[in-house]
Design a protein around this motif. Structure first.
Motif, PDB file in Angstrom:
ATOM      1  N   ALA A  14     -72.052 -29.131 -27.550  1.00  4.18           N
ATOM      2  CA  ALA A  14     -71.181 -28.503 -28.543  1.00  4.18           C
ATOM      3  C   ALA A  14     -70.090 -27.713 -27.831  1.00  4.18           C
ATOM      4  CB  ALA A  14     -71.979 -27.583 -29.465  1.00  4.18           C
ATOM      5  N   ALA A  15     -68.925 -27.604 -28.469  1.00  9.20           N
ATOM      6  CA  ALA A  15     -67.804 -26.855 -27.909  1.00  9.20           C
ATOM      7  C   ALA A  15     -67.355 -25.799 -28.907  1.00  9.20           C
ATOM      8  CB  ALA A  15     -66.647 -27.795 -27.580  1.00  9.20           C
ATOM      9  N   PHE A  16     -66.928 -24.668 -28.372  1.00 11.86           N
ATOM     10  CA  PHE A  16     -66.490 -23.528 -29.172  1.00 11.86           C
ATOM     11  C   PHE A  16     -64.973 -23.599 -29.309  1.00 11.86           C
ATOM     12  CE2 PHE A  16     -65.660 -18.733 -29.220  1.00 11.86           C
ATOM     13  CZ  PHE A  16     -65.956 -18.613 -30.574  1.00 11.86           C
ATOM     14  N   ALA A  17     -64.485 -23.925 -30.499  1.00  9.87           N
ATOM     15  CA  ALA A  17     -63.051 -24.097 -30.757  1.00  9.87           C
ATOM     16  C   ALA A  17     -62.566 -22.939 -31.617  1.00  9.87           C
ATOM     17  CB  ALA A  17     -62.788 -25.437 -31.437  1.00  9.87           C
ATOM     18  N   HIS A  18     -62.247 -21.827 -30.949  1.00 15.47           N
ATOM     19  CA  HIS A  18     -61.808 -20.641 -31.680  1.00 15.47           C
ATOM     20  C   HIS A  18     -60.439 -20.138 -31.231  1.00 15.47           C
ATOM     21  CE1 HIS A  18     -61.791 -16.753 -33.636  1.00 15.47           C
ATOM     22  NE2 HIS A  18     -61.654 -16.158 -32.465  1.00 15.47           N
ATOM     23  N   ASP A  19     -60.203 -20.056 -29.924  1.00 17.63           N
ATOM     24  CA  ASP A  19     -58.923 -19.529 -29.429  1.00 17.63           C
ATOM     25  C   ASP A  19     -57.760 -20.398 -29.910  1.00 17.63           C
ATOM     26  OD1 ASP A  19     -60.093 -17.436 -28.134  1.00 17.63           O
ATOM     27  OD2 ASP A  19     -60.157 -18.412 -26.181  1.00 17.63           O
ATOM     28  N   GLU A  20     -56.650 -19.728 -30.165  1.00 22.26           N
ATOM     29  CA  GLU A  20     -55.454 -20.419 -30.629  1.00 22.26           C
ATOM     30  C   GLU A  20     -54.258 -20.000 -29.782  1.00 22.26           C
ATOM     31  OE1 GLU A  20     -56.720 -20.642 -35.374  1.00 22.26           O
ATOM     32  OE2 GLU A  20     -54.923 -19.537 -34.753  1.00 22.26           O
ATOM     33  N   PRO A  21     -53.222 -20.841 -29.708  1.00 22.22           N
ATOM     34  CA  PRO A  21     -52.005 -20.427 -29.015  1.00 22.22           C
ATOM     35  C   PRO A  21     -51.451 -19.139 -29.629  1.00 22.22           C
ATOM     36  CG  PRO A  21     -51.962 -22.786 -29.492  1.00 22.22           C
ATOM     37  CD  PRO A  21     -53.150 -22.228 -30.212  1.00 22.22           C
ATOM     38  N   GLY A  22     -51.260 -18.131 -28.790  1.00 21.44           N
ATOM     39  CA  GLY A  22     -50.720 -16.871 -29.272  1.00 21.44           C
ATOM     40  C   GLY A  22     -51.725 -15.898 -29.839  1.00 21.44           C
ATOM     41  N   SER A  23     -53.021 -16.201 -29.729  1.00 19.57           N
ATOM     42  CA  SER A  23     -54.033 -15.297 -30.305  1.00 19.57           C
ATOM     43  C   SER A  23     -54.266 -14.065 -29.437  1.00 19.57           C
ATOM     44  CB  SER A  23     -55.361 -16.032 -30.498  1.00 19.57           C
ATOM     45  OG  SER A  23     -55.903 -16.450 -29.262  1.00 19.57           O
ATOM     46  N   HIS A  24     -53.915 -14.151 -28.134  1.00 27.17           N
ATOM     47  CA  HIS A  24     -54.027 -13.011 -27.226  1.00 27.17           C
ATOM     48  C   HIS A  24     -55.431 -12.395 -27.234  1.00 27.17           C
ATOM     49  CE1 HIS A  24     -49.735 -13.275 -26.587  1.00 27.17           C
ATOM     50  NE2 HIS A  24     -49.522 -13.171 -27.884  1.00 27.17           N
ATOM     51  N   TYR A  25     -56.440 -13.241 -27.279  1.00 25.64           N
ATOM     52  CA  TYR A  25     -57.845 -12.839 -27.187  1.00 25.64           C
ATOM     53  C   TYR A  25     -58.371 -12.089 -28.411  1.00 25.64           C
ATOM     54  CZ  TYR A  25     -56.851 -13.642 -22.199  1.00 25.64           C
ATOM     55  OH  TYR A  25     -56.448 -14.171 -20.998  1.00 25.64           O
ATOM     56  N   GLU A  26     -57.543 -11.890 -29.426  1.00 23.96           N
ATOM     57  CA  GLU A  26     -57.991 -11.148 -30.605  1.00 23.96           C
ATOM     58  C   GLU A  26     -58.939 -12.018 -31.418  1.00 23.96           C
ATOM     59  OE1 GLU A  26     -57.549  -8.076 -31.222  1.00 23.96           O
ATOM     60  OE2 GLU A  26     -56.079  -7.622 -29.668  1.00 23.96           O
ATOM     61  N   LEU A  27     -60.174 -11.557 -31.584  1.00 24.85           N
ATOM     62  CA  LEU A  27     -61.201 -12.368 -32.228  1.00 24.85           C
ATOM     63  C   LEU A  27     -60.863 -12.666 -33.680  1.00 24.85           C
ATOM     64  CD1 LEU A  27     -63.913 -13.572 -31.284  1.00 24.85           C
ATOM     65  CD2 LEU A  27     -65.054 -11.593 -32.303  1.00 24.85           C
TER      66      LEU A  27
ATOM     67  N   ALA B 225     -68.313  -3.884 -19.668  1.00 28.12           N
ATOM     68  CA  ALA B 225     -68.778  -4.848 -18.671  1.00 28.12           C
ATOM     69  C   ALA B 225     -67.707  -5.879 -18.364  1.00 28.12           C
ATOM     70  CB  ALA B 225     -70.052  -5.534 -19.162  1.00 28.12           C
ATOM     71  N   LYS B 226     -67.048  -6.401 -19.406  1.00 31.84           N
ATOM     72  CA  LYS B 226     -66.030  -7.434 -19.177  1.00 31.84           C
ATOM     73  C   LYS B 226     -64.827  -6.872 -18.424  1.00 31.84           C
ATOM     74  CE  LYS B 226     -64.786 -11.737 -19.729  1.00 31.84           C
ATOM     75  NZ  LYS B 226     -63.425 -11.779 -19.212  1.00 31.84           N
ATOM     76  N   TYR B 227     -64.443  -5.639 -18.738  1.00 34.36           N
ATOM     77  CA  TYR B 227     -63.362  -5.004 -17.983  1.00 34.36           C
ATOM     78  C   TYR B 227     -63.757  -4.851 -16.517  1.00 34.36           C
ATOM     79  CZ  TYR B 227     -60.764  -1.242 -15.813  1.00 34.36           C
ATOM     80  OH  TYR B 227     -60.043  -0.504 -14.916  1.00 34.36           O
TER      81      TYR B 227
ATOM     82  N   VAL C 232     -61.639 -15.316 -10.681  1.00 40.55           N
ATOM     83  CA  VAL C 232     -60.363 -14.984 -11.329  1.00 40.55           C
ATOM     84  C   VAL C 232     -60.324 -15.556 -12.745  1.00 40.55           C
ATOM     85  CG1 VAL C 232     -57.869 -15.367 -11.245  1.00 40.55           C
ATOM     86  CG2 VAL C 232     -59.108 -14.766  -9.158  1.00 40.55           C
ATOM     87  N   MET C 233     -60.822 -16.762 -12.925  1.00 36.55           N
ATOM     88  CA  MET C 233     -60.750 -17.396 -14.243  1.00 36.55           C
ATOM     89  C   MET C 233     -61.739 -16.789 -15.240  1.00 36.55           C
ATOM     90  SD  MET C 233     -58.229 -19.333 -14.065  1.00 36.55           S
ATOM     91  CE  MET C 233     -58.406 -20.087 -15.683  1.00 36.55           C
ATOM     92  N   ILE C 234     -62.864 -16.275 -14.751  1.00 36.47           N
ATOM     93  CA  ILE C 234     -63.810 -15.609 -15.654  1.00 36.47           C
ATOM     94  C   ILE C 234     -63.122 -14.453 -16.369  1.00 36.47           C
ATOM     95  CG2 ILE C 234     -65.810 -14.041 -15.656  1.00 36.47           C
ATOM     96  CD1 ILE C 234     -67.176 -15.961 -13.723  1.00 36.47           C
ATOM     97  N   ASP C 235     -62.217 -13.783 -15.659  1.00 29.25           N
ATOM     98  CA  ASP C 235     -61.500 -12.666 -16.282  1.00 29.25           C
ATOM     99  C   ASP C 235     -60.749 -13.103 -17.530  1.00 29.25           C
ATOM    100  OD1 ASP C 235     -60.283 -10.120 -16.629  1.00 29.25           O
ATOM    101  OD2 ASP C 235     -58.531 -10.783 -15.510  1.00 29.25           O
ATOM    102  N   HIS C 236     -60.319 -14.352 -17.593  1.00 34.37           N
ATOM    103  CA  HIS C 236     -59.486 -14.821 -18.699  1.00 34.37           C
ATOM    104  C   HIS C 236     -60.284 -15.489 -19.821  1.00 34.37           C
ATOM    105  CE1 HIS C 236     -55.779 -13.915 -16.534  1.00 34.37           C
ATOM    106  NE2 HIS C 236     -56.383 -14.370 -15.451  1.00 34.37           N
TER     107      HIS C 236
ATOM    108  N   ASP D  76     -59.348 -10.781 -21.281  1.00 35.41           N
ATOM    109  CA  ASP D  76     -59.213 -10.321 -19.899  1.00 35.41           C
ATOM    110  C   ASP D  76     -59.426  -8.814 -19.808  1.00 35.41           C
ATOM    111  OD1 ASP D  76     -56.874  -9.181 -20.844  1.00 35.41           O
ATOM    112  OD2 ASP D  76     -55.548 -10.620 -19.862  1.00 35.41           O
ATOM    113  N   GLU D  77     -59.259  -8.270 -18.597  1.00 39.13           N
ATOM    114  CA  GLU D  77     -59.574  -6.851 -18.393  1.00 39.13           C
ATOM    115  C   GLU D  77     -58.652  -5.941 -19.189  1.00 39.13           C
ATOM    116  OE1 GLU D  77     -58.358  -4.999 -14.539  1.00 39.13           O
ATOM    117  OE2 GLU D  77     -58.177  -7.087 -13.879  1.00 39.13           O
ATOM    118  N   ASP D  78     -57.381  -6.312 -19.320  1.00 42.38           N
ATOM    119  CA  ASP D  78     -56.462  -5.489 -20.105  1.00 42.38           C
ATOM    120  C   ASP D  78     -56.889  -5.442 -21.575  1.00 42.38           C
ATOM    121  OD1 ASP D  78     -54.908  -4.947 -17.887  1.00 42.38           O
ATOM    122  OD2 ASP D  78     -53.540  -6.621 -18.236  1.00 42.38           O
ATOM    123  N   HIS D  79     -57.264  -6.599 -22.097  1.00 42.68           N
ATOM    124  CA  HIS D  79     -57.701  -6.664 -23.497  1.00 42.68           C
ATOM    125  C   HIS D  79     -58.937  -5.802 -23.718  1.00 42.68           C
ATOM    126  CE1 HIS D  79     -58.955  -8.348 -27.384  1.00 42.68           C
ATOM    127  NE2 HIS D  79     -60.136  -8.511 -26.841  1.00 42.68           N
TER     128      HIS D  79
END
Length: 379
Positions: free
Chosen positions: A119-132, A316-318, A354-358, A362-365
């Motif tokens: 199964a794949a998680f299809a949630h992120d969208e272009p321009g969503s900026h990590y906002e759930l 933890a993610k930061y 590095v990619m785990i951060d994204h 990411d850490e800023d978010h």
């Protein structure tokens, strides 16, 4: 609180580490990661036979674990092996279906535990900026079913998944937590268009376009418009997984760097005897232990609820994002020019850190989220 792993968890970790040492060495992993599929279905099944996916869920969902530390043990080992098979998506999708799915949807969880489905998680969208809660894909009723339209980005193994867990808005504005619904969408459904590409840290992901995708009524996960709570629950476990995976990858990067400092010689002596390099390595070791503490704290908090849970996860993610980047940079620099080469396993661990951060913010978010949650009243 006792943070020592149970005997069952230690046995699972030992079995997984032994399997990877014998069957999933770096050469094997590199070949799989660079293949056209970006993963190995055979390896996926063999990992599942060890009980990996079963550890993600409690007995009511057909598993034998489900605790934050069960997940942490598995993903720390997966991080040490740089495993590219889609276990993070199995965790997030599986937790969502176990939490809110109907009987038919929970059968997918059983198939993932057995290694028979992906199964794949299809949630992120272009321009969503990590906002759930930022969801612009739309789902509208048509007769007894639904019609989906929208676009999803960076769907890992979206090309090869059997089903996609898709978020779509059924009401309210595109930033509102209310009005988000979740759907189980067969990848082969008419109107699902998938464009795959290679990931920089190995494996593959895809852009998914949904054009008038017609679904049955029973593909809705949980109640209409109530998907945000399910997302928050499931993604929280994903954050624990990523934090633990990063700790595993950091440990290997540390081991490789220490070995290089002990064996590489300049002026007739190992470079590890140079005080400046010793100080830099000591700082790295301290940072890794801080990352480990943050991951442990997240695993302990993920079973809770409310602001305290979410702050621990974001903390933890930061921490993982900041420390992971430093470990990657220092490990490469202490190796010199060879640290950048494709042939050296270390460079792949650095890229993965590095990619785990994204992933999942990411850490800023998460720093901003942590601060914002601190202003909210405790639940």
């Amino acid at each position: 609180m006792n943070f020592q792993h149970t005997e069952d968890r230690r046995m699972l970790a030992d079995s997984l580490n032994r399997f990877m040492a014998e069957q999933y060495g770096f050469d094997v992993r590199d070949r799989i990661a660079r293949s056209e599929e970006g993963y190995s279905r055979d390896m996926w099944r063999r990992f599942c036979e060890l009980g990996i996916v079963g550890a993600f869920f409690d007995e009511s969902a057909g598993g034998f674990g489900g605790d934050g530390f069960d997940i942490a043990v598995v993903f720390e080992a997966l991080g040490r092996g740089l495993v590219v098979e889609p276990f993070l998506d199995a965790l997030i999708v599986g937790r969502a279906l176990a939490y809110a799915g109907n009987d038919r949807q929970r059968e997918i969880v059983a198939k993932m535990i057995d290694g028979a489905a992906i199964a794949a998680f299809a949630h992120d969208e272009p321009g969503s900026h990590y906002e759930l809660a930022r969801v612009t894909a739309r789902a509208a009723r048509r007769g007894d079913g639904w019609v989906l339209n929208g676009a999803k980005g960076v769907v890992r193994q979206g090309e090869h998944a059997d089903v996609l867990l898709v978020s779509a808005r059924t009401s309210s504005g595109e930033h509102d937590q209310a009005g988000i619904s979740l759907f189980v969408v067969p990848r082969e459904a008419k109107g699902v268009h998938v464009r795959g590409y290679r990931m920089i840290d190995g494996g593959r992901a895809a852009e998914v376009l949904l054009e008038d995708v017609t679904l049955d009524a029973d593909t809705l996960v949980g109640d209409e418009g109530a998907g945000f709570g399910t997302l928050e629950q499931a993604v929280g476990y994903g954050l624990v997984a990523l934090a633990s995976e990063a700790v595993g990858a950091m440990d290997v990067a540390k081991e490789h760097t220490l070995e290089y400092l002990r064996t590489r010689k300049q002026f007739g002596v190992p470079i590890g005897t140079f005080q400046a390099l010793q100080h830099r390595m000591a700082d790295v070791l301290l940072e890794i232990e801080q990352a480990r503490s943050a991951a442990i704290n997240a695993a302990a908090a993920v079973g809770g609820a409310g602001v305290e849970r979410e702050r621990a996860l974001s903390a933890a993610k930061y921490s993982i994002g900041r420390i992971g980047a430093r470990v990657a940079e220092e490990s490469i620099q202490l190796h010199g020019g060879i640290g950048m080469t494709w042939e050296l396993a270390l460079s792949h661990y650095a890229k993965r850190l590095v990619m785990i951060d994204h992933q999942l913010g990411d850490e800023d978010h998460h720093l901003a989220r942590y601060i914002e949650l601190g202003r909210a009243p405790a639940a």
